[in-house]
Scaffold this motif. Structure first.
Motif, mmCIF file in Angstrom:
data_model
loop_
_atom_site.group_PDB
_atom_site.id
_atom_site.type_symbol
_atom_site.label_atom_id
_atom_site.label_comp_id
_atom_site.label_asym_id
_atom_site.label_seq_id
_atom_site.Cartn_x
_atom_site.Cartn_y
_atom_site.Cartn_z
ATOM 1 N N LEU A 104 0.864 -1.187 0.000
ATOM 2 C CA LEU A 104 0.000 0.000 0.000
ATOM 3 C C LEU A 104 0.893 1.227 0.000
ATOM 4 O O LEU A 104 1.808 1.335 0.811
ATOM 5 C CB LEU A 104 -0.920 0.012 1.226
ATOM 6 C CG LEU A 104 -1.876 -1.171 1.388
ATOM 7 C CD1 LEU A 104 -2.703 -1.015 2.657
ATOM 8 C CD2 LEU A 104 -2.783 -1.330 0.180
ATOM 9 N N ILE A 150 -2.873 5.341 0.873
ATOM 10 C CA ILE A 150 -4.319 5.308 0.599
ATOM 11 C C ILE A 150 -5.027 6.268 1.546
ATOM 12 O O ILE A 150 -4.830 6.208 2.762
ATOM 13 C CB ILE A 150 -4.861 3.870 0.738
ATOM 14 C CG1 ILE A 150 -4.286 3.034 -0.403
ATOM 15 C CG2 ILE A 150 -6.374 3.842 0.815
ATOM 16 C CD1 ILE A 150 -5.016 1.810 -0.784
ATOM 17 N N LYS A 173 -5.659 -4.758 -2.569
ATOM 18 C CA LYS A 173 -7.030 -4.528 -2.083
ATOM 19 C C LYS A 173 -7.351 -5.325 -0.822
ATOM 20 O O LYS A 173 -7.946 -4.782 0.109
ATOM 21 C CB LYS A 173 -8.068 -4.760 -3.184
ATOM 22 C CG LYS A 173 -8.026 -6.102 -3.867
ATOM 23 C CD LYS A 173 -8.877 -6.114 -5.127
ATOM 24 C CE LYS A 173 -9.017 -7.522 -5.668
ATOM 25 N NZ LYS A 173 -7.713 -8.108 -6.102
ATOM 26 N N PHE A 216 -5.470 -3.772 2.059
ATOM 27 C CA PHE A 216 -6.178 -2.558 2.496
ATOM 28 C C PHE A 216 -7.321 -2.930 3.431
ATOM 29 O O PHE A 216 -7.463 -2.366 4.520
ATOM 30 C CB PHE A 216 -6.698 -1.790 1.268
ATOM 31 C CG PHE A 216 -7.732 -0.753 1.600
ATOM 32 C CD1 PHE A 216 -7.417 0.339 2.406
ATOM 33 C CD2 PHE A 216 -9.030 -0.868 1.129
ATOM 34 C CE1 PHE A 216 -8.383 1.288 2.726
ATOM 35 C CE2 PHE A 216 -10.001 0.076 1.441
ATOM 36 C CZ PHE A 216 -9.666 1.163 2.248
ATOM 37 N N ILE A 273 -8.320 -0.241 -6.891
ATOM 38 C CA ILE A 273 -6.963 -0.197 -6.331
ATOM 39 C C ILE A 273 -6.035 -0.952 -7.268
ATOM 40 O O ILE A 273 -6.341 -2.065 -7.696
ATOM 41 C CB ILE A 273 -6.924 -0.801 -4.914
ATOM 42 C CG1 ILE A 273 -7.671 0.109 -3.926
ATOM 43 C CG2 ILE A 273 -5.480 -1.004 -4.438
ATOM 44 C CD1 ILE A 273 -7.626 -0.345 -2.476
#
Length: 247
Positions: free
Chosen positions: A24, A27, A47, A50, A216
């Motif tokens: 990541l 975000i 994803k 996340f 994403i």
């Protein structure tokens, strides 16, 4: 980022690395009360990571997550208290094989919410009825189909009366004919106003049920829009290319 809605989860510059791999890369998004946010993207895009950072199953490398006004990324916060308000449903059902369905559903409310056995069982039976499985209360997980197990996993999470439900590809381990019955339970939850964040490959479901779709890729939110704009007017070439392959 609307102001007229109550923000439930506020994510700011969330980053997560596994050793040398940056999964990541910053975000930032708000999830408001009543939102149904569907997260899509290619395999390995970040994803699921996340989603798993939202309740700290994966601890972020940096950035903050505010949940109901509390910074849950603060080391001094007891994350278990806040996790009780975040239901989580995985690809695998994670039911206890040696317990009946009813016991699977009541163990956490009795232990964590301090509910009486009678109260927990009444709530569990009400939820089982809602998904058409009240006759399976005394069955064991091995006696159920995959679709039935996943519906049980969803209502087990609901027994904790969460404020948000997180779904990590809840239908990807199911046979195709069982996918519909699980998506129907999720549709009903959305109608009831449950806040949900859902990682899925089910594009039709995203179009029908989400109020926001998030794409994403390579660890960032490439695009985020209403389903209508997202699917009909994708802005980035990357999303256009992705949608051309999955629709």
């Amino acid at each position: 980022m609307t102001t007229n809605k109550e923000t439930l989860i506020q994510v700011t510059d969330l980053q997560k690395s596994f050793k040398n791999l940056d999964v990541l890369k910053g975000i930032t998004t708000d999830i408001n009360k009543g939102d149904v946010v569907v997260v899509i993207g290619p395999s390995g895009s970040g994803k699921s990571t996340f989603l798993r950072t939202l309740n700290l199953l994966e601890v972020p490398t940096s950035g903050t997550i505010m949940f109901e006004g509390v910074n849950i990324t603060d080391k001094h916060v007891d994350i278990n208290i806040h996790r009780q308000k975040m239901g989580m449903v995985f690809q695998q059902f994670n039911l206890f094989p040696h317990m009946t369905i009813l016991k699977n559903m009541t163990i956490a409310p009795i232990k964590l919410l301090k509910k009486s056995k009678e109260e927990a069982e009444a709530k569990a039976m009400e939820l089982l009825k809602r998904v058409g499985l009240e006759d399976r209360a005394e069955a064991y997980p091995s006696q159920l189909s995959g679709g039935q197990k996943q519906r049980i996993a969803i209502v087990r999470a609901l027994c904790m009366e969460p404020d948000v439900m997180l779904f990590d590809e809840p239908t990807s381990a199911l046979d195709p004919e069982m996918v519909g019955e699980v998506l129907q339970v999720m549709r009903d939850l959305a109608k009831d106003g449950m806040t949900m964040v859902i990682v899925t490959h089910e594009m039709g479901f995203a179009r029908e049920v989400a109020n926001r779709v998030m794409f994403i890729d390579e660890g960032v939110i490439m695009e985020e829009a209403s389903p209508e704009d997202f699917f009909n007017n994708p802005k980035s070439d990357r999303l256009k290319d992705f949608l051309s392959k999955v629709l």
